[in-house]
Design a protein around this motif. Structure first.
Motif, PDB file in Angstrom:
ATOM      1  N   UNK A   1       0.762  -1.238   0.000  1.00  0.00           N
ATOM      2  CA  UNK A   1       0.000   0.000   0.000  1.00  0.00           C
ATOM      3  C   UNK A   1       0.794   1.289   0.000  1.00  0.00           C
ATOM      4  N   UNK A   2       2.125   1.239  -0.048  1.00  0.00           N
ATOM      5  CA  UNK A   2       2.899   2.476   0.023  1.00  0.00           C
ATOM      6  C   UNK A   2       3.334   3.011  -1.348  1.00  0.00           C
ATOM      7  N   UNK A   3       2.990   2.303  -2.423  1.00  0.00           N
ATOM      8  CA  UNK A   3       3.329   2.748  -3.774  1.00  0.00           C
ATOM      9  C   UNK A   3       2.062   2.934  -4.604  1.00  0.00           C
ATOM     10  N   UNK A   4       2.115   3.879  -5.532  1.00  0.00           N
ATOM     11  CA  UNK A   4       0.984   4.064  -6.447  1.00  0.00           C
ATOM     12  C   UNK A   4       1.004   2.946  -7.489  1.00  0.00           C
ATOM     13  N   UNK A   5      -0.078   2.804  -8.215  1.00  0.00           N
ATOM     14  CA  UNK A   5      -0.160   1.786  -9.262  1.00  0.00           C
ATOM     15  C   UNK A   5       0.908   2.040 -10.325  1.00  0.00           C
TER      16      UNK A   5
END
Length: 180
Positions: free
Chosen positions: A95-99
């Motif tokens: 959950x700490x990176x964007x797609x």
């Protein structure tokens, strides 16, 4: 009574040598294919193509593709994309990176292709997976979450799982026939 001539024995010896030679070649090919698969597992984030993989094991790209599919049931490109999507799923669960960041981190160069393949293998978009995965895997050790959330191709998934992934309830064939 059966008499064997020298010619019969020579022909039989050639057949035995031919069979053992083809078996040895098949085993050599399997070793090379394992090297290719291991390289894809290790270097999934690198720009890999079939030509580069084939050069690494001294095969033609066409021969590698045919032999790989015969041995593993999918093309080298399909296998590589599955590995990339598996890794993307793990990064999205964190959950700490964007797609977009996940897309490039796993070696994809096109967000559109990444999203299409992700949706094809997982059954939902990367954004939807990221939202759902945060809730679904809360409190589960990452090694277990990886096994449970491993991507399966829709054509390889039993109907009940495919229907669940698509958000539908399975329909039996008799129900489909009655509806027609």
């Amino acid at each position: 009574m059966c008499f064997w001539t020298g010619r019969d024995l020579a022909r039989d010896n050639v057949a035995v040598r031919s069979n053992s030679t083809s078996e040895e070649q098949r085993l050599r090919n399997l070793v090379l294919l394992r090297r290719v698969r291991d390289r894809m597992d290790r270097e999934y984030a690198q720009p890999l193509d079939v030509e580069a993989l084939a050069r690494g094991v001294h095969m033609s790209a066409g021969h590698l593709s045919r032999e790989f599919k015969l041995a593993y049931g999918e093309s080298p490109y399909g296998y590589l994309m599955t590995r990339r999507i598996e890794r993307a799923m793990a990064l999205l669960r964190r959950g700490d990176l964007s797609v977009t960041e996940v897309c490039f981190a796993v070696g994809c160069s096109s967000l559109g292709t990444f999203s299409t393949r992700f949706t094809e293998l997982v059954g939902m978009t990367p954004s939807a997976y990221r939202r759902q995965a945060a809730d679904a895997t809360a409190g589960i050790p990452s090694c277990v979450a990886k096994q449970v959330t491993r991507p399966l191709r829709n054509r390889d998934v039993p109907m009940s799982r495919a229907a669940a992934v698509a958000g539908r309830t399975p329909v039996s064939r008799s129900t489909e026939a009655q509806a027609s």
